[in-house]
Write an enzyme that holds these catalytic residues in place. Structure first.
Site, PDB file in Angstrom:
ATOM      1  N   TRP A 188     -16.903  -7.542 -12.059  1.00 24.09           N
ATOM      2  CA  TRP A 188     -17.187  -6.437 -11.205  1.00 24.09           C
ATOM      3  C   TRP A 188     -18.689  -6.175 -11.257  1.00 24.09           C
ATOM      4  O   TRP A 188     -19.385  -6.151 -12.412  1.00 24.09           O
ATOM      5  CB  TRP A 188     -16.495  -5.121 -11.841  1.00 24.09           C
ATOM      6  CG  TRP A 188     -16.927  -3.906 -11.208  1.00 24.09           C
ATOM      7  CD1 TRP A 188     -16.740  -3.593  -9.866  1.00 24.09           C
ATOM      8  CD2 TRP A 188     -17.768  -3.309 -11.665  1.00 24.09           C
ATOM      9  NE1 TRP A 188     -17.251  -2.596  -9.704  1.00 24.09           N
ATOM     10  CE2 TRP A 188     -18.106  -2.167 -10.628  1.00 24.09           C
ATOM     11  CE3 TRP A 188     -18.558  -2.854 -12.906  1.00 24.09           C
ATOM     12  CZ2 TRP A 188     -18.970  -0.815 -10.944  1.00 24.09           C
ATOM     13  CZ3 TRP A 188     -19.731  -1.724 -13.030  1.00 24.09           C
ATOM     14  CH2 TRP A 188     -19.700  -0.672 -11.979  1.00 24.09           C
ATOM     15  N   GLU A 229     -13.215  -8.096  -8.937  1.00 25.33           N
ATOM     16  CA  GLU A 229     -13.023  -6.511  -8.782  1.00 25.33           C
ATOM     17  C   GLU A 229     -13.635  -5.926  -7.564  1.00 25.33           C
ATOM     18  O   GLU A 229     -14.970  -5.563  -7.710  1.00 25.33           O
ATOM     19  CB  GLU A 229     -13.015  -5.986 -10.350  1.00 25.33           C
ATOM     20  CG  GLU A 229     -12.724  -4.211  -9.984  1.00 25.33           C
ATOM     21  CD  GLU A 229     -12.694  -3.684 -11.571  1.00 25.33           C
ATOM     22  OE1 GLU A 229     -13.317  -4.181 -12.114  1.00 25.33           O
ATOM     23  OE2 GLU A 229     -12.329  -2.335 -11.394  1.00 25.33           O
ATOM     24  N   LYS A 231     -14.311  -2.453  -4.818  1.00 27.47           N
ATOM     25  CA  LYS A 231     -14.230  -0.822  -4.942  1.00 27.47           C
ATOM     26  C   LYS A 231     -14.981  -0.372  -3.681  1.00 27.47           C
ATOM     27  O   LYS A 231     -15.489  -1.064  -2.857  1.00 27.47           O
ATOM     28  CB  LYS A 231     -14.975  -0.257  -6.290  1.00 27.47           C
ATOM     29  CG  LYS A 231     -16.381  -0.151  -6.304  1.00 27.47           C
ATOM     30  CD  LYS A 231     -16.703   0.122  -7.532  1.00 27.47           C
ATOM     31  CE  LYS A 231     -16.662   1.942  -8.000  1.00 27.47           C
ATOM     32  NZ  LYS A 231     -17.162   2.244  -9.205  1.00 27.47           N
ATOM     33  N   HIS A 265     -10.135   2.544  -7.160  1.00 23.77           N
ATOM     34  CA  HIS A 265     -10.950   2.067  -6.399  1.00 23.77           C
ATOM     35  C   HIS A 265     -10.957   2.069  -4.917  1.00 23.77           C
ATOM     36  O   HIS A 265     -11.325   1.189  -3.987  1.00 23.77           O
ATOM     37  CB  HIS A 265     -11.439   0.619  -6.633  1.00 23.77           C
ATOM     38  CG  HIS A 265     -12.187   0.691  -7.901  1.00 23.77           C
ATOM     39  ND1 HIS A 265     -12.779  -0.395  -8.466  1.00 23.77           N
ATOM     40  CD2 HIS A 265     -12.605   1.574  -8.708  1.00 23.77           C
ATOM     41  CE1 HIS A 265     -13.623  -0.279  -9.765  1.00 23.77           C
ATOM     42  NE2 HIS A 265     -13.216   1.244  -9.797  1.00 23.77           N
ATOM     43  N   ASP A 297     -13.209   8.519  -8.058  1.00 25.97           N
ATOM     44  CA  ASP A 297     -13.007   7.470  -8.917  1.00 25.97           C
ATOM     45  C   ASP A 297     -13.621   7.933 -10.152  1.00 25.97           C
ATOM     46  O   ASP A 297     -14.526   7.579 -10.890  1.00 25.97           O
ATOM     47  CB  ASP A 297     -13.777   6.251  -8.714  1.00 25.97           C
ATOM     48  CG  ASP A 297     -13.697   5.155  -9.416  1.00 25.97           C
ATOM     49  OD1 ASP A 297     -12.553   4.939 -10.244  1.00 25.97           O
ATOM     50  OD2 ASP A 297     -14.572   3.996  -9.619  1.00 25.97           O
ATOM     51  N   ASP A 299     -11.947   8.130 -13.548  1.00 24.81           N
ATOM     52  CA  ASP A 299     -11.462   7.215 -14.466  1.00 24.81           C
ATOM     53  C   ASP A 299     -10.867   8.407 -15.625  1.00 24.81           C
ATOM     54  O   ASP A 299     -11.336   8.136 -16.638  1.00 24.81           O
ATOM     55  CB  ASP A 299     -12.721   6.471 -15.196  1.00 24.81           C
ATOM     56  CG  ASP A 299     -12.803   5.368 -14.284  1.00 24.81           C
ATOM     57  OD1 ASP A 299     -12.265   4.218 -14.249  1.00 24.81           O
ATOM     58  OD2 ASP A 299     -13.951   5.398 -13.674  1.00 24.81           O
ATOM     59  N   ASP A 329      -8.402   0.926 -17.407  1.00 15.91           N
ATOM     60  CA  ASP A 329      -9.623   1.191 -17.397  1.00 15.91           C
ATOM     61  C   ASP A 329      -9.887   2.630 -17.246  1.00 15.91           C
ATOM     62  O   ASP A 329      -9.801   3.106 -15.670  1.00 15.91           O
ATOM     63  CB  ASP A 329     -10.228   0.503 -16.128  1.00 15.91           C
ATOM     64  CG  ASP A 329     -11.762   0.583 -15.932  1.00 15.91           C
ATOM     65  OD1 ASP A 329     -12.578   1.155 -16.585  1.00 15.91           O
ATOM     66  OD2 ASP A 329     -12.309   0.142 -14.844  1.00 15.91           O
TER      67      ASP A 329
HETATM   68  C1  RNT Z   1     -16.212   0.288 -12.304  1.00 15.52           C
HETATM   69  C2  RNT Z   1     -14.987  -0.588 -12.658  1.00 15.52           C
HETATM   70  C3  RNT Z   1     -15.275  -1.396 -13.765  1.00 15.52           C
HETATM   71  C4  RNT Z   1     -15.833  -0.905 -15.130  1.00 15.52           C
HETATM   72  C5  RNT Z   1     -15.642  -1.320 -16.332  1.00 15.52           C
HETATM   73  C6  RNT Z   1     -16.427  -0.849 -17.080  1.00 15.52           C
HETATM   74  O1  RNT Z   1     -15.914   1.086 -11.278  1.00 15.52           O
HETATM   75  O2  RNT Z   1     -13.752   0.051 -12.751  1.00 15.52           O
HETATM   76  O3  RNT Z   1     -14.009  -2.021 -14.074  1.00 15.52           O
HETATM   77  O4  RNT Z   1     -14.903   0.485 -15.258  1.00 15.52           O
HETATM   78  O5  RNT Z   1     -15.837  -2.886 -16.147  1.00 15.52           O
HETATM   79 ZN    ZN Z   2     -11.930  -1.227 -13.196  1.00 18.89          ZN
END
Ligand code: RNT
Ligand code: ZN
Length: 422
Positions: A188, A229, A231, A265, A297, A299, A329
């Protein structure tokens, strides 16, 4: 009635109730025990890592809160993880970031990291029979502070991040070899733009080129699996992210990579639920970053909400457990960090259990015959079945505290251990 007797009695009642619908709770529990969740190490220290460079968290992600007791060293983080894992039924995995290398007193640049810098993690994981997953860390670094890594127009910077990602694939392979289970190494990058870009195409071409360089060397899939990954936006990249969903979906298809779907994301009302079967129609395997966005986003710690239940259902009823790697995550520094791991992982497992207890054949029968009323009626009725009684039995079988009792144990650990960290 003792706690065990009560769990037995409630379970046998639940088994009967599910049995009426043709669902075997014993089979569900056996299946649940085979599903591993990859716990993200970075919840334990707010994505800080051990480089001690004084860099603050970059990459357009943010951790808020200042709950005391965060882990400062590998030993502290492993100790905290052990506490969390003891409160989570089943056997799971650990997901590490390159930031968590242990290089002793020597400073090792990220593009020079080697498996030996993770030897303590690897030994610890082997001893506990945990699988390992890995991630290049393309943020919180002077060479990432302008917001560009693999798409940098400064070739020296871009090459640095390419070398870093390549080093991480080798570390992933070493982790896979040591643990006997393939390591998913997830790429990512934060690269994007705060305001409207003038050259989207150019940046995407650079990213394609960089990824081709990162993945040029073929690595045995029994050791390492590459994931990418995407986003939609980050802090400071609100208008444009080079590695978007479509970009990586296409890349994964063309280059035989795993696609990572992070629940936070996408557009705020867009769920990854529907994407799972859509992308698995074409890709052999995917990685999930199960997270919880609140308005953005953000988290947040994963909880047993409708979104999580729907994600777990897609994995289970479509028989994708062998093709979906489930990672978590999120990062919350406003609550006890061990509790954050435990709450989120237990929620994920409860959601999987709910899916394993679904009378799917029946629902699909109604659907196939066009009887959508019966489908809806049953979907609603099963929401109140005694999932909790089956969950408690699972915890008992796995020797893990069933109810909130786990929090008392974590609280004691907080009092004895975490409170000593100043
Ligand atoms: C960031 C991504 C990524 C991180 C981690 C720390 O938007 O989600 O995966 O959260 O790698
Ligand atoms: Zn992530």
């Amino acid at each position: 009635m003792s706690a065990d007797v009560k769990i037995d009695a409630q379970y046998s009642h639940a088994r009967e109730q599910y049995g009426v619908l043709g669902v075997d709770t014993d089979v569900a529990l056996r299946k649940l025990a085979t599903i591993a969740i990859s716990l993200h190490c970075w919840q334990g220290d707010d994505v800080t890592g051990f480089e001690n460079t004084g860099e603050s968290l970059g990459g357009g992600i943010a951790v808020t809160g200042n709950y005391p007791g965060k882990a400062r060293t590998g030993d502290e983080l492993r100790s905290d993880l052990e506490m969390a894992l003891a409160m989570i039924p089943g056997r799971h995995r650990l997901n590490l970031h390159a930031l968590y290398a242990e290089t002793g007193s020597k400073k090792v640049a990220r593009d020079e990291l080697l498996p030996e810098h993770f030897s303590r993690w690897i030994a610890w994981a082997k001893e506990r029979k945990l699988g390992l997953d890995f991630n290049p860390s393309c943020f919180s670094h002077p060479l990432a502070n302008d917001g560009f890594t693999l798409t940098s127009r400064d070739d020296a910077k871009r090459q640095f991040w390419i070398r870093h990602a390549i080093a991480c694939r080798h570390i992933g392979a070493a982790m896979g070899a040591a643990t006997g289970s393939p390591c998913v190494t997830n790429v990512w990058i934060p690269d994007g733009m705060k305001d409207t870009p003038a050259d989207r195409r150019g940046m995407r071409e650079i990213l394609s080129e960089s990824l081709d360089a990162v993945f040029a060397e073929k690595i045995d899939k029994r050791l390492n699996l590459d994931a990418v990954e995407g986003k939609l936006f980050g802090i400071g990249s609100e208008s444009f992210v080079v590695g978007s969903h479509e970009f990586y979906y296409g890349y994964a298809l063309r280059k035989d990579k795993l696609l990572c779907l992070d629940a936070g994301h996408y557009h705020p009302t867009e769920s990854i639920t529907d994407k799972i079967s859509a992308v698995l129609a074409h890709l052999p395997e995917i990685l999930l970053h199960v997270s919880r966005g609140v308005r953005w986003d953000s988290d947040h710690v994963v909880t047993l909400d409708d979104d999580l239940l729907a994600i777990a259902r897609e994995i289970v009823v479509n028989d994708y457990t062998g093709r979906v790697h489930i990672g978590l995550d999120y990062f919350d520094a406003s609550i006890n960090r061990i509790a954050a791991w435990v709450v989120g992982t237990r929620a994920m497992l409860k959601a999987l259990l709910a899916a394993l207890l679904e009378p799917t054949e029946r629902l699909r029968g109604f659907e196939a015959s066009g009887d959508f009323t019966s489908r809806l009626v049953l979907q609603e009725e099963i929401k109140l079945l005694p999932l909790g009684a089956v969950w408690d039995m699972y915890c008992a079988q796995e020797g893990t505290p069933a109810g909130v009792e786990w929090w008392n144990k974590v609280r004691t650990y907080e009092k004895d251990i975490l409170s000593q960290r100043k």
